[in-house]
Design a protein around this motif. Sequence first.
Motif, PDB file in Angstrom:
ATOM      1  N   ALA A 249       0.862  -1.289  -0.100  1.00  0.00           N
ATOM      2  CA  ALA A 249      -0.012   0.056   0.043  1.00  0.00           C
ATOM      3  C   ALA A 249       0.852   1.476   0.203  1.00  0.00           C
ATOM      4  CB  ALA A 249      -0.813  -0.184   1.178  1.00  0.00           C
ATOM      5  N   VAL A 250       1.958   1.393   0.958  1.00  0.00           N
ATOM      6  CA  VAL A 250       2.945   2.403   0.761  1.00  0.00           C
ATOM      7  C   VAL A 250       3.378   2.660  -0.442  1.00  0.00           C
ATOM      8  CG1 VAL A 250       5.204   3.207   1.747  1.00  0.00           C
ATOM      9  CG2 VAL A 250       3.417   2.320   3.145  1.00  0.00           C
ATOM     10  N   MET A 251       3.743   1.513  -1.266  1.00  0.00           N
ATOM     11  CA  MET A 251       4.454   1.702  -2.549  1.00  0.00           C
ATOM     12  C   MET A 251       3.434   2.212  -3.530  1.00  0.00           C
ATOM     13  SD  MET A 251       6.253  -1.595  -4.910  1.00  0.00           S
ATOM     14  CE  MET A 251       4.689  -2.180  -5.371  1.00  0.00           C
ATOM     15  N   GLN A 252       2.244   1.661  -3.615  1.00  0.00           N
ATOM     16  CA  GLN A 252       1.132   1.966  -4.289  1.00  0.00           C
ATOM     17  C   GLN A 252       0.937   3.555  -4.183  1.00  0.00           C
ATOM     18  OE1 GLN A 252      -1.059   0.796  -6.924  1.00  0.00           O
ATOM     19  NE2 GLN A 252       0.783  -0.891  -6.984  1.00  0.00           N
ATOM     20  N   MET A 253       1.006   4.105  -2.971  1.00  0.00           N
ATOM     21  CA  MET A 253       0.426   5.599  -2.630  1.00  0.00           C
ATOM     22  C   MET A 253       1.708   6.182  -3.158  1.00  0.00           C
ATOM     23  SD  MET A 253      -0.368   7.052   0.857  1.00  0.00           S
ATOM     24  CE  MET A 253       1.520   7.535   1.404  1.00  0.00           C
ATOM     25  N   GLU A 254       2.981   5.797  -3.064  1.00  0.00           N
ATOM     26  CA  GLU A 254       4.021   6.802  -3.375  1.00  0.00           C
ATOM     27  C   GLU A 254       4.052   6.598  -5.044  1.00  0.00           C
ATOM     28  OE1 GLU A 254       7.537   4.859  -1.764  1.00  0.00           O
ATOM     29  OE2 GLU A 254       7.174   5.938   0.167  1.00  0.00           O
TER      30      GLU A 254
ATOM     31  N   GLY B 209       1.497   9.124  -6.299  1.00  0.00           N
ATOM     32  CA  GLY B 209       1.904  10.550  -5.584  1.00  0.00           C
ATOM     33  C   GLY B 209       0.806  11.101  -4.882  1.00  0.00           C
ATOM     34  N   HIS B 210       0.019  10.254  -4.181  1.00  0.00           N
ATOM     35  CA  HIS B 210      -0.909  10.646  -3.506  1.00  0.00           C
ATOM     36  C   HIS B 210      -0.384  10.884  -1.882  1.00  0.00           C
ATOM     37  CE1 HIS B 210      -4.442   9.071  -6.046  1.00  0.00           C
ATOM     38  NE2 HIS B 210      -3.780  10.410  -6.786  1.00  0.00           N
ATOM     39  N   ASP B 211      -1.425  11.703  -1.065  1.00  0.00           N
ATOM     40  CA  ASP B 211      -1.173  11.777   0.417  1.00  0.00           C
ATOM     41  C   ASP B 211      -1.708  10.766   1.200  1.00  0.00           C
ATOM     42  OD1 ASP B 211       0.472  14.012  -0.201  1.00  0.00           O
ATOM     43  OD2 ASP B 211      -1.375  15.599   0.238  1.00  0.00           O
ATOM     44  N   PHE B 212      -2.622  10.020   0.670  1.00  0.00           N
ATOM     45  CA  PHE B 212      -3.570   8.932   1.382  1.00  0.00           C
ATOM     46  C   PHE B 212      -3.703   7.727   0.336  1.00  0.00           C
ATOM     47  CE2 PHE B 212      -6.531  11.654  -0.474  1.00  0.00           C
ATOM     48  CZ  PHE B 212      -7.616  11.013  -0.802  1.00  0.00           C
ATOM     49  N   PHE B 213      -4.021   6.740   0.774  1.00  0.00           N
ATOM     50  CA  PHE B 213      -4.381   5.328   0.007  1.00  0.00           C
ATOM     51  C   PHE B 213      -5.230   4.459   0.858  1.00  0.00           C
ATOM     52  CE2 PHE B 213      -3.294   1.152  -1.759  1.00  0.00           C
ATOM     53  CZ  PHE B 213      -3.692   1.555  -2.976  1.00  0.00           C
TER      54      PHE B 213
ATOM     55  N   CYS C 237      -8.555  -0.065   5.429  1.00  0.00           N
ATOM     56  CA  CYS C 237      -7.359   0.571   6.268  1.00  0.00           C
ATOM     57  C   CYS C 237      -6.987   2.016   5.201  1.00  0.00           C
ATOM     58  CB  CYS C 237      -6.161   0.017   6.368  1.00  0.00           C
ATOM     59  SG  CYS C 237      -6.377  -1.456   7.324  1.00  0.00           S
ATOM     60  N   LEU C 238      -6.918   2.950   5.862  1.00  0.00           N
ATOM     61  CA  LEU C 238      -6.589   4.334   5.115  1.00  0.00           C
ATOM     62  C   LEU C 238      -5.157   4.407   5.563  1.00  0.00           C
ATOM     63  CD1 LEU C 238      -7.511   6.592   3.186  1.00  0.00           C
ATOM     64  CD2 LEU C 238      -7.939   7.917   5.545  1.00  0.00           C
ATOM     65  N   LEU C 239      -4.377   4.373   4.719  1.00  0.00           N
ATOM     66  CA  LEU C 239      -3.027   5.026   4.591  1.00  0.00           C
ATOM     67  C   LEU C 239      -2.512   6.448   4.574  1.00  0.00           C
ATOM     68  CD1 LEU C 239       0.379   4.001   5.205  1.00  0.00           C
ATOM     69  CD2 LEU C 239      -0.086   3.644   2.687  1.00  0.00           C
TER      70      LEU C 239
ATOM     71  N   ASP D 118       6.485  10.559   7.913  1.00  0.00           N
ATOM     72  CA  ASP D 118       6.261   9.052   8.248  1.00  0.00           C
ATOM     73  C   ASP D 118       4.896   8.828   7.886  1.00  0.00           C
ATOM     74  OD1 ASP D 118       8.508   8.757   9.475  1.00  0.00           O
ATOM     75  OD2 ASP D 118       7.914   9.345  11.400  1.00  0.00           O
ATOM     76  N   TYR D 119       4.410   7.652   7.959  1.00  0.00           N
ATOM     77  CA  TYR D 119       2.966   7.254   7.539  1.00  0.00           C
ATOM     78  C   TYR D 119       2.039   6.969   8.837  1.00  0.00           C
ATOM     79  CZ  TYR D 119       5.371   6.996   3.226  1.00  0.00           C
ATOM     80  OH  TYR D 119       5.957   7.035   1.898  1.00  0.00           O
TER      81      TYR D 119
END
Length: 174
Positions: free
Chosen positions: A135-140, A143-147, A158-160, A167-168
Amino acid sequence: MELKITGKNVRISDAMEKVLSTKLGKLDKFFEKEVSAKALVSASKNLQKIEVTIPIGSGIIRAEVEDADLYDATDMAVEKLARQIRKNKEKLIRKGHDTIRYENIGAEFDSDEDIQASIVRRKRLEYKPMSEEEAVMQMELLGHDFFLFHRAEDDIVCLLYLRRDGDYGIIEQE
């Protein structure tokens, strides 16, 4: 207002606590019942930061302000909280928050055009179960601030999100 003041990287003196209580006490006029508020004061380099959180019913009113002077930051936080209460007056009335005194909320935000926010975009997502690392990789990659993702390990939505400190954080479904 019952106020709990906590210091992070700063010692809260009695004089500072008295001034903060007085300034934040100005918000008492908005509440019918005694409310408990939390204030976190922190210092880093040349900035003083105050975070004020006031739980009301099933919601929360929160303000976070940074300034070179703690007392100026407190004044700005009080104004920010008062603005939030005034702006959301109609929503608070509809939701039945009985801790708010509506007669003390100014009429300058009473028109529907100031209160009604409109949803300008709607997205539908198809999401597959994944780990937090994925999920962290997908969000990066996006280029979003949440995922929003479906955690594979325990079948929880979950909301990342990306925190201000870089940090996350994760908000999990109960």
